[in-house]
Write an enzyme that holds these catalytic residues in place. Structure first.
Site, PDB file in Angstrom:
ATOM      1  N   LYS A  23       0.848  -1.199   0.000  1.00 52.39           N
ATOM      2  CA  LYS A  23       0.000   0.000   0.000  1.00 52.39           C
ATOM      3  C   LYS A  23       0.875   1.238   0.000  1.00 52.39           C
ATOM      4  O   LYS A  23       2.074   1.207   0.321  1.00 52.39           O
ATOM      5  CB  LYS A  23      -0.932   0.017   1.210  1.00 52.39           C
ATOM      6  CG  LYS A  23      -0.244   0.003   2.585  1.00 52.39           C
ATOM      7  CD  LYS A  23       0.256   1.337   3.088  1.00 52.39           C
ATOM      8  CE  LYS A  23       0.830   1.266   4.503  1.00 52.39           C
ATOM      9  NZ  LYS A  23       1.512   2.523   4.928  1.00 52.39           N
ATOM     10  N   GLY A 109      10.003  -2.572   6.597  1.00 52.63           N
ATOM     11  CA  GLY A 109      10.214  -1.310   7.285  1.00 52.63           C
ATOM     12  C   GLY A 109      10.174  -0.086   6.394  1.00 52.63           C
ATOM     13  O   GLY A 109      10.549   1.000   6.832  1.00 52.63           O
ATOM     14  N   GLY A 110       9.695  -0.224   5.164  1.00 52.44           N
ATOM     15  CA  GLY A 110       9.685   0.917   4.255  1.00 52.44           C
ATOM     16  C   GLY A 110       8.404   1.719   4.271  1.00 52.44           C
ATOM     17  O   GLY A 110       8.294   2.718   3.553  1.00 52.44           O
ATOM     18  N   GLY A 111       7.401   1.302   5.046  1.00 55.93           N
ATOM     19  CA  GLY A 111       6.130   2.011   5.057  1.00 55.93           C
ATOM     20  C   GLY A 111       5.181   1.540   3.971  1.00 55.93           C
ATOM     21  O   GLY A 111       4.145   2.178   3.735  1.00 55.93           O
ATOM     22  N   SER A 116       1.798  -6.001   7.678  1.00 53.52           N
ATOM     23  CA  SER A 116       0.357  -5.919   7.922  1.00 53.52           C
ATOM     24  C   SER A 116      -0.423  -6.645   6.845  1.00 53.52           C
ATOM     25  O   SER A 116      -1.407  -7.341   7.121  1.00 53.52           O
ATOM     26  CB  SER A 116      -0.079  -4.444   7.981  1.00 53.52           C
ATOM     27  OG  SER A 116       0.495  -3.794   9.088  1.00 53.52           O
ATOM     28  N   SER A 117       0.000  -6.483   5.594  1.00 54.27           N
ATOM     29  CA  SER A 117      -0.692  -7.149   4.495  1.00 54.27           C
ATOM     30  C   SER A 117      -0.531  -8.664   4.580  1.00 54.27           C
ATOM     31  O   SER A 117      -1.479  -9.415   4.337  1.00 54.27           O
ATOM     32  CB  SER A 117      -0.167  -6.637   3.151  1.00 54.27           C
ATOM     33  OG  SER A 117      -0.922  -7.153   2.079  1.00 54.27           O
ATOM     34  N   ASP A 149      -2.744  -1.018  10.497  1.00 51.37           N
ATOM     35  CA  ASP A 149      -2.888  -1.078   9.043  1.00 51.37           C
ATOM     36  C   ASP A 149      -3.527  -2.385   8.560  1.00 51.37           C
ATOM     37  O   ASP A 149      -3.862  -2.494   7.373  1.00 51.37           O
ATOM     38  CB  ASP A 149      -1.519  -0.935   8.364  1.00 51.37           C
ATOM     39  CG  ASP A 149      -0.968   0.474   8.444  1.00 51.37           C
ATOM     40  OD1 ASP A 149      -1.686   1.371   8.926  1.00 51.37           O
ATOM     41  OD2 ASP A 149       0.187   0.677   8.034  1.00 51.37           O
TER      42      ASP A 149
END
Length: 296
Positions: A23, A109-111, A116-117, A149
């Site tokens: 995302k 860790g890249g946002g 979460s996915s 998330d």
């Protein structure tokens, strides 16, 4: 740790494969702090047509096993995919087992929402494979226990989000392509929330503000650009091909384009050493398509 497994075994009987899309946060504001210490956010989640793949094999009563690592340094018991499976099984009082293998593409860790996915896909897929038939609202509530998330990936729609990210309003977003770059920077989110230069009191916005194109900033961007030279360097590189933005509270950066051709041309102009991808925005999560195909 999970036992080793050859690729030939993974491709053999009993396994099914499920998408776990990445995302982007198309903007992100921190609008206040709650009595429980968490922060209230506003953001727009854009689901991408690209991400990890979760391989699952279910069986009779037995353990939940992770086959191989899903992220460097993450022990099996602490892995979100294992925790998601255990949480679902205990909540549904289900005796069945599962083997889980994660095929990683999303940078850790890249946002970009990889962990979460992955957890969301495990919840959705095992709910179907185990025949539990829990409604999506119940799955989303379970997902929220694993991370703020996770619910958006369970619901599977691009969304305006508020609260800690769990209050979701579906949004129809125009087709777009994204040039993603991972600077390799992973700063723990709690540390960023404690940063003295983080803006925590942004004025609350409305969906109409986003629709007008006036919401493009991320509260963490100035903090990370000052703290992390690698993020600043990527922003400068991307500024030569478009308008760079930060996603989430990680170091991941992106530029949005109206066409695949424009995004690929921009990628060709970046320094070769940058870790970059061109991906499309999804109208809805490919996980929902996989779930629908299973029910055919």
């Amino acid at each position: 740790m999970g036992r080793g497994l050859a690729m030939s075994d993974v491709e053999a009987g009993g396994w099914s494969s499920w998408p776990a899309p990445a995302k982007l946060n198309l903007f992100l504001h921190v609008v206040g702090r709650r009595p429980d210490g968490y922060h209230d956010l506003q953001t727009v989640f854009r689901i991408l047509d690209w991400g990890d793949t979760i391989h699952l094999r279910v069986g009779p009563a037995g353990p939940i096993r992770r086959i191989g690592p899903s992220a460097p340094g993450v022990e099996e018991a602490q892995d979100l995919v294992v925790r998601a499976a255990e949480l679902l099984r205990s909540s549904a009082n289900c005796p069945l087992s599962a083997d889980i293998r994660v095929e990683k593409r999303i940078p850790t860790g890249g946002g970009f929402g990889g962990g979460s996915s992955d957890a969301a896909t495990v919840l959705v897929a095992l709910n179907a494979l185990w025949g539990l038939h829990l409604p999506v609202e119940e799955l989303a509530a379970l997902g929220c226990k694993l991370g703020a998330d996770v619910p958006v990936f369970i619901r599977g729609h691009n969304a305006w989000a508020e609260g800690v990210g769990e209050r979701l309003t579906p949004l129809a977003l125009a087709p777009a392509w994204y040039l993603l770059v991972d600077p390799g920077v992973h700063v723990p989110t709690p540390e960023l929330f404690r940063a003295p230069d983080l803006t925590r009191d942004a004025a609350p916005a409305k969906i109409a503000d986003f629709a007008s194109g006036t919401l493009l900033d991320n509260a963490f961007e100035p903090v990370l650009r000052r703290r992390e030279p690698a993020v600043e360097a990527v922003f400068k590189a991307l500024a030569r091909v478009g308008s760079p933005r930060l996603t989430g509270s990680g170091g991941g950066c992106f530029v949005e384009f109206d066409s695949l051709h424009a995004a690929e041309r921009a990628r060709s102009e970046l320094p070769a050493e940058l870790r970059a991808w061109v991906v499309g925005g999804a109208a809805r999560s490919p996980l929902l398509d996989a779930l629908a195909a299973m029910k055919v």
